[in-house]
Design an enzyme around this catalytic site. Structure first.
Site, PDB file in Angstrom:
ATOM      1  N   HIS A  87      -9.065   3.893  -1.098  1.00 23.96           N
ATOM      2  CA  HIS A  87      -7.842   3.328  -1.246  1.00 23.96           C
ATOM      3  C   HIS A  87      -7.578   2.567  -2.293  1.00 23.96           C
ATOM      4  O   HIS A  87      -7.407   0.991  -2.132  1.00 23.96           O
ATOM      5  CB  HIS A  87      -7.739   2.412   0.240  1.00 23.96           C
ATOM      6  CG  HIS A  87      -6.708   2.063   0.744  1.00 23.96           C
ATOM      7  ND1 HIS A  87      -5.209   2.446   0.130  1.00 23.96           N
ATOM      8  CD2 HIS A  87      -6.161   0.887   1.338  1.00 23.96           C
ATOM      9  CE1 HIS A  87      -4.299   1.521   0.608  1.00 23.96           C
ATOM     10  NE2 HIS A  87      -4.822   1.012   1.379  1.00 23.96           N
ATOM     11  N   CYS A 132       0.991  -1.371  -0.192  1.00 26.30           N
ATOM     12  CA  CYS A 132       0.082   0.061  -0.002  1.00 26.30           C
ATOM     13  C   CYS A 132       0.938   1.340  -0.087  1.00 26.30           C
ATOM     14  O   CYS A 132       0.535   2.319  -0.311  1.00 26.30           O
ATOM     15  CB  CYS A 132      -0.933  -0.210   1.255  1.00 26.30           C
ATOM     16  SG  CYS A 132      -1.770  -1.560   1.369  1.00 26.30           S
TER      17      CYS A 132
END
Lengths: 377, 377
Positions: B325, B81
């Site tokens: 996200h 991420c």
């Protein structure tokens, strides 16, 4: 900028996990560089199929877990089969800030079935233009070989010779995937067709393996190797988007830039490692890098110029064909061979008087091309 | 070193493919920078799940196919991420050789079923220590929240407030995943348990999206933004390998390095984007970055200090919770918000008098942490 240490595993169908192979080469390259892990300021990892084949991404953190409590910057680079040469290229930039940076290429390919492997390798080709058409890599390179045959009158015998020479070379390389395998021309010729005109012995194997190296700002030994140039260029992903199928534009541009940056010409190159994922690509490499004109690589091959005592020794470690092709480690393995030859440590396969070596590492069907030129100190 | 142009897509469940989203932000960032694609010397791509979710790796070559015939170096970086913040970090090094480098983060996550998505996201966690135990990300962050509650007496109400504030912020951000969604405290409280003590509204969504930016050696406009620091650090991959569950060591080290490099302190930061993949991580970020002592983030939150007019405005774009996200684009989206605020172009959500901004981007469960500090020119 210097390569201070190198390390690699044996290539082949290995029982080791991705982590175990990585750990083996981390230790080997540190020992070879006479450095401790505490001396390493950053690590760049190269891996292609950790996600699809090992269900493991975020490898930078996985590798951090293998190391003592040092919390350094680690990242992963991926550009298909050229990943590790480009990891080196990026690592070189970071020497701006650091003294010693490790480059680590690792690939675990044999953890899934052959179907799973083929599906995963296909992710290096375009989803819509290649994957959806069933254009797997042997088929793509078969199209290239067909075009080459039409254009230049290539006989399959030349490709058989490429395969034979690479296997002979691998028999002198204890770390090669096919070190153990005795191959003769009859075995090659009788091998099954994979995608006409390519037969089994035109194709590189699916290998596990890892390789690593440590680059440093400063030279600390006469075993260090100088990096004269590292260049890479990107091109369209699918053959269907290209004008010329028998040459890789990215390799031509990258090699021109590398010759210019290093001040080295083809005549200066004493040993050459090329990306022979299929035998036909060895011919194309020789031409793209300017070792002969387009369509003339057969002459170099049939006149034994690419042998250990020829004018341009090629793939003395066995090449992708017989040394093996663990994708994320392949470029570093090519560099490992050049470093070993430049150091005069290649034992039975040592080429005499090696002062400059070059590697040619391709991603996909020429969508990425990376060139590295190395010299003795 | 300057950010000259930025671009992003809307985040959410999008009909666009990976390629289409990438193309959209390539054009947007070029237009914003007033540059042509011919001015771009290299591109660094950030993507996490192109392989598992879109069957497409070798994205550097896929992106080359979207561009005119320019054959530049392109590569992909992956660190779960945190991929896009680290792509920026690498791009900054390459300005050594180049004038303008593009950083492009893209993620297509909604192309597979929820099970496929969860399995793929799990590849950011350790195969043996996390995946094999069923320790999916909500469960890992729930363990962190449990520890935090035990240690500091945190009430779930604080986490509900984090969620509420982020959703309120997203309602002012037309590009946010949950721009349209009106949320109240009762909806949050009544949402289903995901992994005790975390409920649905503690979790960031699965989003598609892309973001890009162009960095340049030279300033060419007063809309340019100065990069004051970019630092990242790696730690062990699994919580089971950590001594302290309520702080991310990598984030602490990376932020200390970034403060030092930039000469900026917490007091100078006018806007902060933190990696709130789960609400609990917003608290941990505030503490790891030194905006308060360990265990004290609740006070900042409950005293409205993180609001637009508070002492340290946090996640004014909605954060991962409500902006979305899309993993490979998340870090760049955080930077996009800071750039927009520094330029004074954030319209309804503009924070007053912004001169310095900071982003905090985490990979996995703190296995990677990247800090970027930006300033107005």
């Amino acid at each position: 900028m210097f390569i201070r240490g190198v390390g690699r595993t044996k290539f082949g169908v290995l029982s080791q996990s991705l982590q175990e192979m990585a750990y083996e080469v981390i230790i080997k390259s540190l020992e070879d560089a006479e450095l401790s892990i505490m001396d390493i300021d950053a690590i760049i990892i190269s891996n292609f199929l950790g996600g699809p084949l090992s269900s493991q991404l975020h490898l930078n953190s996985v590798i951090a877990s293998l190391l003592p409590d040092i919390n350094i910057p680690i990242l992963r680079v991926e550009t298909a089969c050229a990943s590790s040469s480009i990891a080196l290229n990026q690592a070189m930039y970071s020497l701006q800030d650091y003294d010693n940076v490790m480059v680590l290429g690792v690939e675990k390919m044999t953890s899934k079935s052959m179907v799973g492997q083929t599906e995963s390798i296909q992710m290096a080709a375009d989803k819509y233009l290649d994957q959806a058409q069933g254009l797997i890599f042997p088929a793509n390179y078969a199209l290239i070989a067909q075009q080459y045959m039409l254009k230049y009158g290539l006989e399959h015998e030349v490709l058989e010779n490429v395969s034979y020479i690479n296997h002979q070379n691998a028999n002198l390389n204890p770390l090669a995937h096919f070190y153990y395998k005795k191959v003769n021309m009859e075995m090659i010729r009788k091998s099954p067709i994979i995608a006409t005109p390519l037969i089994l012995f035109d194709c590189s194997p699916v290998s596990d393996g890892a390789a690593s190296l440590i680059i440093s700002k400063e030279q600390n030994s006469d075993r260090n190797i100088k990096i004269l140039s590292s260049q890479f260029i990107t091109d369209t992903i699918s053959l269907t988007q290209r004008k010329n199928l028998t040459s890789f534009k990215a390799a031509k541009i990258a090699s021109k830039k590398a010759y210019k940056e290093s001040g080295v010409s083809q005549d200066d190159v004493d040993i050459l490692e090329v990306h022979d994922c299929f035998t036909i690509s060895e011919l194309i490499a020789l031409e793209d890098l300017g070792f002969c004109e387009a369509g003339k690589a057969s002459e170099l091959i049939m006149n034994d110029e690419i042998l250990r005592d020829g004018s341009i020794p090629v793939n003395i470690d066995g090449g992708l064909k017989a040394n093996g092709h663990p994708i994320g480690a392949t470029g570093l393995a090519q560099i490992y061979e050049v470093v070993t030859q430049l150091r005069g440590e290649a034992e039975k396969r040592q080429v005499e008087g090696v002062e400059v070596g070059m590697t040619h590492n391709i991603g996909g069907i020429g969508g990425t091309a990376a060139i590295t030129i190395l010299g003795a100190v």
